[in-house]
Design an enzyme around this catalytic site. Structure first.
Site, PDB file in Angstrom:
ATOM      1  N   SER A   1       1.488   7.918 -96.918  1.00 43.70           N
ATOM      2  CA  SER A   1       1.062   6.528 -96.981  1.00 43.70           C
ATOM      3  C   SER A   1       2.158   5.588 -96.502  1.00 43.70           C
ATOM      4  O   SER A   1       3.350   5.919 -96.514  1.00 43.70           O
ATOM      5  CB  SER A   1       0.658   6.164 -98.409  1.00 43.70           C
TER       6      SER A   1
ATOM      7  N   CYS B   1      -4.885  10.720 -90.071  1.00 43.08           N
ATOM      8  CA  CYS B   1      -4.385   9.436 -89.592  1.00 43.08           C
ATOM      9  C   CYS B   1      -4.820   9.149 -88.162  1.00 43.08           C
ATOM     10  O   CYS B   1      -4.626   8.041 -87.675  1.00 43.08           O
ATOM     11  CB  CYS B   1      -2.869   9.359 -89.729  1.00 43.08           C
TER      12      CYS B   1
ATOM     13  N   LYS C   1       9.197  20.303 -99.004  1.00 41.32           N
ATOM     14  CA  LYS C   1       8.509  19.894-100.221  1.00 41.32           C
ATOM     15  C   LYS C   1       7.027  19.886 -99.861  1.00 41.32           C
ATOM     16  O   LYS C   1       6.505  18.958 -99.263  1.00 41.32           O
ATOM     17  CB  LYS C   1       8.997  18.517-100.682  1.00 41.32           C
TER      18      LYS C   1
ATOM     19  N   GLU D   1      -6.862   1.495 -94.622  1.00 45.02           N
ATOM     20  CA  GLU D   1      -7.157   2.915 -94.460  1.00 45.02           C
ATOM     21  C   GLU D   1      -7.931   3.429 -95.672  1.00 45.02           C
ATOM     22  O   GLU D   1      -7.439   3.380 -96.799  1.00 45.02           O
ATOM     23  CB  GLU D   1      -5.871   3.724 -94.286  1.00 45.02           C
TER      24      GLU D   1
END
Length: 516
Positions: free
Chosen positions: A241, A296, A188, A397
């Protein structure tokens, strides 16, 4: 820019309309809903990705399930040969893929090239899958009994990819080990940046990918949710996330799937007074502002020992302010745009909040415009000094080119500040002290640690090992963990009968114990 070939069809609007992939066929979706793909450097739409229907998503899983038995039975060396051919094509098309990635995602060319190279690195490591899949043996574990263990694939895996690394994550961390271990795969792709993965899938087909072994869709969260509980899906790998990762872990694991969810981070660097400041500053600027902070393993928090903090902040501000902001695909650009206007506004609001909550604005990147590219989604390098423990900008973040400076008295306070962070992806220390470096490596909560290294992403034979709320699951991406995630162990114990065994009594454990 070289365009995608089979994965597109001309749309009446003049915007490139993307297709989805099932059974090595690029199919035009029957959906009436398409998602825009933008050029972040200009703000212009360059393509549209289909929000595939539920039936189309299901067809991708069905193709993977149908292809699985034959692919599982394919000898491991033959599966690896596919990766060798794929790697050669990726090398051949490196410049093309880098430009395509820079255009749709907004990374400057050097960073986009690195994204593709990191994908190639994992493909290269996947070429050693026959070694990494080796099991164990023990002869005569009981009198006349031998045991061997094998690692076997599970079936259909789903990869749910983020936008920030369109090559490295879906076509590196996810796909190579999934299929070389004998599984089949449904990707995906991130709807904002699908073209890089589509082009790499085209190259994988050119390398000899059998039908159904790898498939690609773009869809909404509704259809993606269905993959988490689909009866033919055995495992899910996700990057994104923390809130979504936790949901995916709970939902898919609750449905009996194997899950790895790599999530958010707020990486910290501890800079001690004995650090080599010039080199430290260069490393921090690269780590913080590379990819416009949208990774990240970015370095958004610097924990500075008070004795050198003023000098460090001044040097950081000078070097960051000198970065050339511009379109991602121009070689001279050093800092590109963020992914969308919405995300630009989010980053700006985070800076606003950081100032409101007491941060001293040393360098302000809000409101940046680039001449001739006024529609682009630019945020300049930003530095907030004296960020307190309750300042939102120092704990959450932001995913943008923003540095928060936290000042501490000494090493002990620095480690405590860093470990108070709920995330634990990466951390690093800048020091000339072997003692403090060793102590830091032992005591930091982070799963990936750098000593004078700002982005301690390990080579792909090692796992990408985030901790705490940066990861949900048991087995990480890449390395031996990655192979173990995509396989399960089968142990086979064997004995052989002779004539003297014909009338021999059989104990309760039938040879499985060595003591009575």
């Amino acid at each position: 820019m070289t365009s995608i070939q089979d994965g597109t069809v001309a749309a009446s609007s003049g915007i490139v309309r993307l297709r989805y992939l099932v059974d090595n066929e690029w199919r035009e979706s029957k959906t009436s809903s398409y998602m825009p793909v933008l050029n972040p450097s200009t703000g212009e739409q360059i393509a549209e990705a289909p929000c595939c229907t539920q039936a189309e998503v299901d067809s991708a899983v069905a193709a993977a399930a149908k292809a699985y038995p034959a692919w599982k039975a394919t000898p491991v060396p033959q599966r690896i040969q596919l990766m060798f051919r794929f790697k050669a094509l990726l090398d051949e098309h490196l410049d093309e893929l880098s430009l395509l990635l820079a255009t749709e995602m907004g990374k400057v060319l050097s960073e986009a090239r690195g994204d593709v190279l990191k994908a190639i690195e994992v493909v290269e490591c996947a070429c050693s899958t026959h070694y990494l899949m080796q099991g164990d043996t023990a002869m005569n574990i009981s009198n006349g009994y031998d045991t061997v263990s094998y690692r076997e694939p599970l079936g259909v895996f789903v990869g749910i990819a983020p936008y920030n690394f369109p090559a490295m994550i879906p076509m590196g961390w996810m796909l190579p080990f999934a299929i070389t271990t004998g599984n089949t795969f449904v990707l995906k792709a991130a709807s904002m940046v699908p073209q890089t993965s589509i082009r790499m899938m085209e190259l994988l087909i050119e390398a000899g990918l059998p039908k159904g072994v790898a498939n690609l869709v773009t869809c909404s969260r509704v259809e993606a949710d269905s993959l988490l509980v689909h009866p033919d899906v055995r495992g899910v790998t996700f990057v994104g996330s923390t809130s979504v990762g936790r949901y995916i872990y709970q939902t898919a694991a609750g449905a009996g799937k194997r899950v790895q969810a790599l999530t958010e981070a707020k990486n910290h660097a501890l800079v001690l007074e004995d650090a080599v400041l010039e080199r430290t500053v260069a490393g921090i600027v690269n780590s913080t502002y590379g990819c416009a902070g949208q990774r990240c393993m970015a370095l958004p928090v610097v924990v500075a020992q008070e004795s050198i903090a003023d000098q460090l902040v001044a040097m950081l501000a000078q070097k960051a302010a000198a970065l050339r902001i511009g379109p991602a695909y121009l070689p001279e650009s050093q800092l590109g745009p963020v992914i969308t206007a919405k995300h630009r506004d989010w980053v700006t609001s985070c800076i606003d909040r950081g100032v409101t909550e007491g941060g001293e604005l040393v360098l302000d990147g809000r409101g940046v415009q680039v001449d001739g590219y006024e529609g682009g989604f630019y945020v300049g390098p930003t530095i907030l000094d004296r960020v307190g423990p309750d300042n939102w900008a120092g704990t959450h973040e932001i995913f943008g080119p923003v540095t928060a400076i936290k000042r501490v008295r000494d090493f002990e306070e620095g480690v405590a500040v860093m470990n108070a962070n709920p995330f634990a992806n990466g951390s690093c220390i800048y020091t000339s002290s072997g003692h403090y470096a060793r102590e830091f490596a032992s005591r930091t909560d982070a799963g990936m640690v750098g000593v004078n290294v700002g982005i301690p992403v390990p080579f792909s034979i090692f796992p990408f090992s985030g901790h705490k709320q940066s990861f949900f699951g048991d087995l990480h991406a890449m390395g031996k963990d990655g192979v173990a995630f995509f396989t399960e162990t089968k142990s086979v114990t064997t004995t052989w009968f002779t004539e003297e065994h014909r009338h021999q009594a059989v104990g309760t454990w039938d040879g499985m114990t060595t003591r009575s």
